[in-house]
Design a protein around this motif. Structure first.
Motif, PDB file in Angstrom:
ATOM      1  N   VAL A 118       0.844  -1.209   0.000  1.00  0.00           N
ATOM      2  CA  VAL A 118       0.000   0.000   0.000  1.00  0.00           C
ATOM      3  C   VAL A 118       0.874   1.251   0.000  1.00  0.00           C
ATOM      4  O   VAL A 118       0.606   2.219  -0.732  1.00  0.00           O
ATOM      5  CB  VAL A 118      -0.945   0.003   1.226  1.00  0.00           C
ATOM      6  N   THR A 119       1.952   1.240   0.795  1.00  0.00           N
ATOM      7  CA  THR A 119       2.858   2.388   0.873  1.00  0.00           C
ATOM      8  C   THR A 119       3.508   2.683  -0.477  1.00  0.00           C
ATOM      9  O   THR A 119       3.532   3.835  -0.934  1.00  0.00           O
ATOM     10  CB  THR A 119       3.966   2.127   1.923  1.00  0.00           C
ATOM     11  N   VAL A 120       4.038   1.642  -1.142  1.00  0.00           N
ATOM     12  CA  VAL A 120       4.708   1.824  -2.444  1.00  0.00           C
ATOM     13  C   VAL A 120       3.735   2.337  -3.493  1.00  0.00           C
ATOM     14  O   VAL A 120       4.064   3.251  -4.272  1.00  0.00           O
ATOM     15  CB  VAL A 120       5.372   0.501  -2.895  1.00  0.00           C
ATOM     16  N   LEU A 121       2.527   1.779  -3.531  1.00  0.00           N
ATOM     17  CA  LEU A 121       1.532   2.215  -4.521  1.00  0.00           C
ATOM     18  C   LEU A 121       1.140   3.673  -4.330  1.00  0.00           C
ATOM     19  O   LEU A 121       1.114   4.455  -5.293  1.00  0.00           O
ATOM     20  CB  LEU A 121       0.292   1.330  -4.441  1.00  0.00           C
ATOM     21  N   LEU A 122       0.819   4.063  -3.102  1.00  0.00           N
ATOM     22  CA  LEU A 122       0.391   5.436  -2.845  1.00  0.00           C
ATOM     23  C   LEU A 122       1.543   6.422  -3.044  1.00  0.00           C
ATOM     24  O   LEU A 122       1.350   7.514  -3.595  1.00  0.00           O
ATOM     25  CB  LEU A 122      -0.173   5.559  -1.427  1.00  0.00           C
ATOM     26  N   LEU A 123       2.742   6.041  -2.603  1.00  0.00           N
ATOM     27  CA  LEU A 123       3.904   6.911  -2.766  1.00  0.00           C
ATOM     28  C   LEU A 123       4.228   7.132  -4.243  1.00  0.00           C
ATOM     29  O   LEU A 123       4.556   8.254  -4.661  1.00  0.00           O
ATOM     30  CB  LEU A 123       5.105   6.286  -2.039  1.00  0.00           C
ATOM     31  N   SER A 124       4.115   6.063  -5.042  1.00  0.00           N
ATOM     32  CA  SER A 124       4.355   6.185  -6.485  1.00  0.00           C
ATOM     33  C   SER A 124       3.341   7.121  -7.135  1.00  0.00           C
ATOM     34  O   SER A 124       3.697   7.932  -7.999  1.00  0.00           O
ATOM     35  CB  SER A 124       4.285   4.806  -7.149  1.00  0.00           C
ATOM     36  N   TRP A 125       2.085   7.020  -6.722  1.00  0.00           N
ATOM     37  CA  TRP A 125       1.029   7.883  -7.265  1.00  0.00           C
ATOM     38  C   TRP A 125       1.339   9.351  -6.963  1.00  0.00           C
ATOM     39  O   TRP A 125       1.252  10.213  -7.843  1.00  0.00           O
ATOM     40  CB  TRP A 125      -0.322   7.489  -6.655  1.00  0.00           C
ATOM     41  N   ILE A 126       1.751   9.646  -5.729  1.00  0.00           N
ATOM     42  CA  ILE A 126       2.032  11.025  -5.315  1.00  0.00           C
ATOM     43  C   ILE A 126       3.280  11.573  -6.016  1.00  0.00           C
ATOM     44  O   ILE A 126       3.274  12.686  -6.558  1.00  0.00           O
ATOM     45  CB  ILE A 126       2.204  11.099  -3.779  1.00  0.00           C
ATOM     46  N   ILE A 127       4.359  10.775  -6.024  1.00  0.00           N
ATOM     47  CA  ILE A 127       5.620  11.241  -6.621  1.00  0.00           C
ATOM     48  C   ILE A 127       5.460  11.506  -8.106  1.00  0.00           C
ATOM     49  O   ILE A 127       5.888  12.550  -8.623  1.00  0.00           O
ATOM     50  CB  ILE A 127       6.751  10.214  -6.369  1.00  0.00           C
ATOM     51  N   THR A 128       4.837  10.570  -8.821  1.00  0.00           N
ATOM     52  CA  THR A 128       4.723  10.741 -10.276  1.00  0.00           C
ATOM     53  C   THR A 128       3.741  11.856 -10.654  1.00  0.00           C
ATOM     54  O   THR A 128       3.915  12.499 -11.685  1.00  0.00           O
ATOM     55  CB  THR A 128       4.307   9.424 -10.953  1.00  0.00           C
ATOM     56  N   LEU A 129       2.725  12.107  -9.829  1.00  0.00           N
ATOM     57  CA  LEU A 129       1.839  13.258 -10.068  1.00  0.00           C
ATOM     58  C   LEU A 129       2.634  14.553  -9.906  1.00  0.00           C
ATOM     59  O   LEU A 129       2.494  15.487 -10.697  1.00  0.00           O
ATOM     60  CB  LEU A 129       0.653  13.229  -9.108  1.00  0.00           C
ATOM     61  N   PHE A 130       3.492  14.597  -8.887  1.00  0.00           N
ATOM     62  CA  PHE A 130       4.331  15.780  -8.644  1.00  0.00           C
ATOM     63  C   PHE A 130       5.301  16.018  -9.801  1.00  0.00           C
ATOM     64  O   PHE A 130       5.429  17.149 -10.300  1.00  0.00           O
ATOM     65  CB  PHE A 130       5.100  15.588  -7.333  1.00  0.00           C
ATOM     66  N   THR A 131       5.984  14.963 -10.270  1.00  0.00           N
ATOM     67  CA  THR A 131       6.951  15.135 -11.359  1.00  0.00           C
ATOM     68  C   THR A 131       6.253  15.450 -12.679  1.00  0.00           C
ATOM     69  O   THR A 131       6.794  16.171 -13.515  1.00  0.00           O
ATOM     70  CB  THR A 131       7.835  13.884 -11.518  1.00  0.00           C
ATOM     71  N   LEU A 132       5.034  14.941 -12.861  1.00  0.00           N
ATOM     72  CA  LEU A 132       4.270  15.263 -14.065  1.00  0.00           C
ATOM     73  C   LEU A 132       3.873  16.739 -14.056  1.00  0.00           C
ATOM     74  O   LEU A 132       3.916  17.415 -15.096  1.00  0.00           O
ATOM     75  CB  LEU A 132       3.027  14.366 -14.151  1.00  0.00           C
ATOM     76  N   TRP A 133       3.496  17.253 -12.882  1.00  0.00           N
ATOM     77  CA  TRP A 133       3.184  18.681 -12.753  1.00  0.00           C
ATOM     78  C   TRP A 133       4.403  19.529 -13.122  1.00  0.00           C
ATOM     79  O   TRP A 133       4.286  20.545 -13.821  1.00  0.00           O
ATOM     80  CB  TRP A 133       2.751  18.993 -11.315  1.00  0.00           C
ATOM     81  N   GLN A 134       5.583  19.089 -12.688  1.00  0.00           N
ATOM     82  CA  GLN A 134       6.802  19.828 -13.018  1.00  0.00           C
ATOM     83  C   GLN A 134       7.019  19.897 -14.533  1.00  0.00           C
ATOM     84  O   GLN A 134       7.367  20.951 -15.075  1.00  0.00           O
ATOM     85  CB  GLN A 134       8.013  19.164 -12.351  1.00  0.00           C
ATOM     86  N   MET A 135       6.803  18.775 -15.212  1.00  0.00           N
ATOM     87  CA  MET A 135       7.012  18.743 -16.659  1.00  0.00           C
ATOM     88  C   MET A 135       6.008  19.635 -17.392  1.00  0.00           C
ATOM     89  O   MET A 135       6.362  20.337 -18.341  1.00  0.00           O
ATOM     90  CB  MET A 135       6.930  17.304 -17.172  1.00  0.00           C
ATOM     91  N   VAL A 136       4.760  19.621 -16.949  1.00  0.00           N
ATOM     92  CA  VAL A 136       3.735  20.482 -17.548  1.00  0.00           C
ATOM     93  C   VAL A 136       4.107  21.955 -17.367  1.00  0.00           C
ATOM     94  O   VAL A 136       3.973  22.770 -18.282  1.00  0.00           O
ATOM     95  CB  VAL A 136       2.344  20.184 -16.935  1.00  0.00           C
ATOM     96  N   GLU A 137       4.605  22.301 -16.182  1.00  0.00           N
ATOM     97  CA  GLU A 137       5.009  23.679 -15.881  1.00  0.00           C
ATOM     98  C   GLU A 137       6.211  24.103 -16.725  1.00  0.00           C
ATOM     99  O   GLU A 137       6.321  25.258 -17.144  1.00  0.00           O
ATOM    100  CB  GLU A 137       5.354  23.814 -14.394  1.00  0.00           C
TER     101      GLU A 137
END
Length: 398
Positions: free
Chosen positions: A22-41
């Motif tokens: 559960v920790t790995v799945l949720l952490l991956s979701w949060i981290i990749t959403l953050f890095t995707l936001w960076q790329m869009v910006e």
């Protein structure tokens, strides 16, 4: 965003257990959403300039040559690897349909099913650009939600299996550690959209008053809500129902009702056809640019036909040679997806924006970088070990 990697998430959970999984799945979701936001910006951070390719962003951060050498190999690994994995997925889903609907028919070898799946991509790969495959991409998105929903609803309907076991299936501590590494790579494989996000954002009109990042960020939010809706129920319910007896593809574990499982596999086929086109398009762009600019060949229909057909044939042959769904996903997830999705956007952000040392942005980016690098190192080790074990009992072209 939702790829065939969702089908292996219950299997990944079985290798990690409830807490770490559960920790790995949720952490991956949060981290990749953050890095995707960076790329869009960062797509339009220079006034009047749009970084329409991942490597263009890398060149802006690291310099023309170094940026190309850092980004292009990683991006190619992701896109080519995904296309190979989708060849295996499509072929095995076709085979599963045959086994489900006509169980008494001896059927064809997996290799032939992969060739049948490839034949569709030989035709569709001639579509010239992203805009021309929008209908295929939309159908793929609908299908991905469809088969993900079937996977967890059908599992829930069947109910928890008798004597379900949630303990680690490893025979020793080293075995358990390697399995955990493999599982991390399989989770990482599920987050691949970063590799084509700038190419997709490039198709959105942009003005000073209404920059493309506004519409793109709305799309990302919708996509990530879809990711949560598809990934988390499939992972948690699939593991809850089957425990550590689940296969590396949840749709293979499911066998009843027959018509529903056949339909789900058909959805997978439509989805990976669309996914294959999306991930192969930047590769076609690179191949054709190289042939025209470096090899001085004249751009023509024949050039496109030969280059694209050759690439599809290459991914088909490799897919036939290495049809190990879970292990292949784990290796690609760690070795190729972790850099481009988990930490390269953070490195570029730190390089360009230079946030205050030990400030919130600086700390968050460095945490993502450390976790991403660990993932890139550990996941391929566990996956390669599993591939070597499977190779002992594998006969080529069987």
């Amino acid at each position: 965003m939702v790829g065939a990697g969702v089908l292996t998430l219950p299997y990944a959970m079985s290798k990690m257990g409830w807490g770490p999984g559960v920790t790995v799945l949720l952490l991956s979701w949060i981290i990749t959403l953050f890095t995707l936001w960076q790329m869009v910006e960062m797509h339009e951070m220079v006034p009047g300039v749009r970084f329409d390719r991942y490597h263009e962003l890398g060149q802006h951060a690291f310099g023309k040559k170094l940026g190309l050498y850092i980004i292009c190999p990683q991006q190619l690994l992701v896109e080519v690897g995904t296309c190979i994995a989708y060849m295996v997925t499509g072929g095995k889903s076709l085979q599963k349909i045959q086994e489900t609907l006509w169980p008494h028919w001896k059927g064809l070898r997996t290799s032939y099913w992969i060739i049948i799946f490839a034949s569709v991509n030989f035709v569709l790969c001639q579509c010239p650009n992203f805009n021309s495959i929008s209908a295929v991409s939309f159908a793929a998105a609908v299908m991905s939600i469809g088969y993900s929903t079937i996977a967890w609803v059908a599992s829930l309907k069947r109910g928890v299996r008798p004597n379900v076991d949630y303990s680690y299936s490893a025979h020793s501590v080293p075995d358990g550690v390697f399995n955990f590494m493999l599982a991390m790579g399989e989770v990482a494989f599920s987050y691949a959209g970063h590799n084509v996000v700038l190419e997709i954002q490039a198709t959105i009109p942009s003005t000073p008053d209404n920059p493309s990042k506004k519409a793109m960020w709305k799309g990302v939010i919708v996509a990530y809500l879809g990711v949560a809706f598809c990934y988390l129920p499939v992972a948690f319910i699939g593991y809850y129902v089957y425990g550590n007896s689940v296969d590396d593809n949840i749709l293979i574990t499911l066998e009843r009702p027959t018509w529903l499982i056949a339909a789900a596999n058909m959805f997978v086929i439509v989805h990976v056809i669309g996914g294959y086109q999306v991930f192969s398009m930047p590769v076609f762009d690179m191949i054709e640019t190289f042939l025209v600019k470096q090899m001085k060949l004249p751009p023509s229909l024949i050039l496109r036909l030969l280059a694209r057909t050759g690439f599809v044939a290459f991914t088909m042959i490799v897919g036939i040679c290495i049809p190990f769904f879970g292990s292949l996903l784990g290796f690609l997830g760690g070795f190729a997806f972790a850099p481009t999705s988990y930490f390269i956007p953070c490195i570029i952000w730190l390089k360009i924006f230079k946030p205050k040392r030990f400030g919130l942005s600086w700390i968050v980016n460095w945490v993502c970088i450390v976790l991403g690098v660990l993932l890139m190192i550990l996941a391929p080790i566990g996956s390669l070990r599993q591939i070597i074990i499977q190779f002992k009992h594998y006969k080529f072209f069987s």
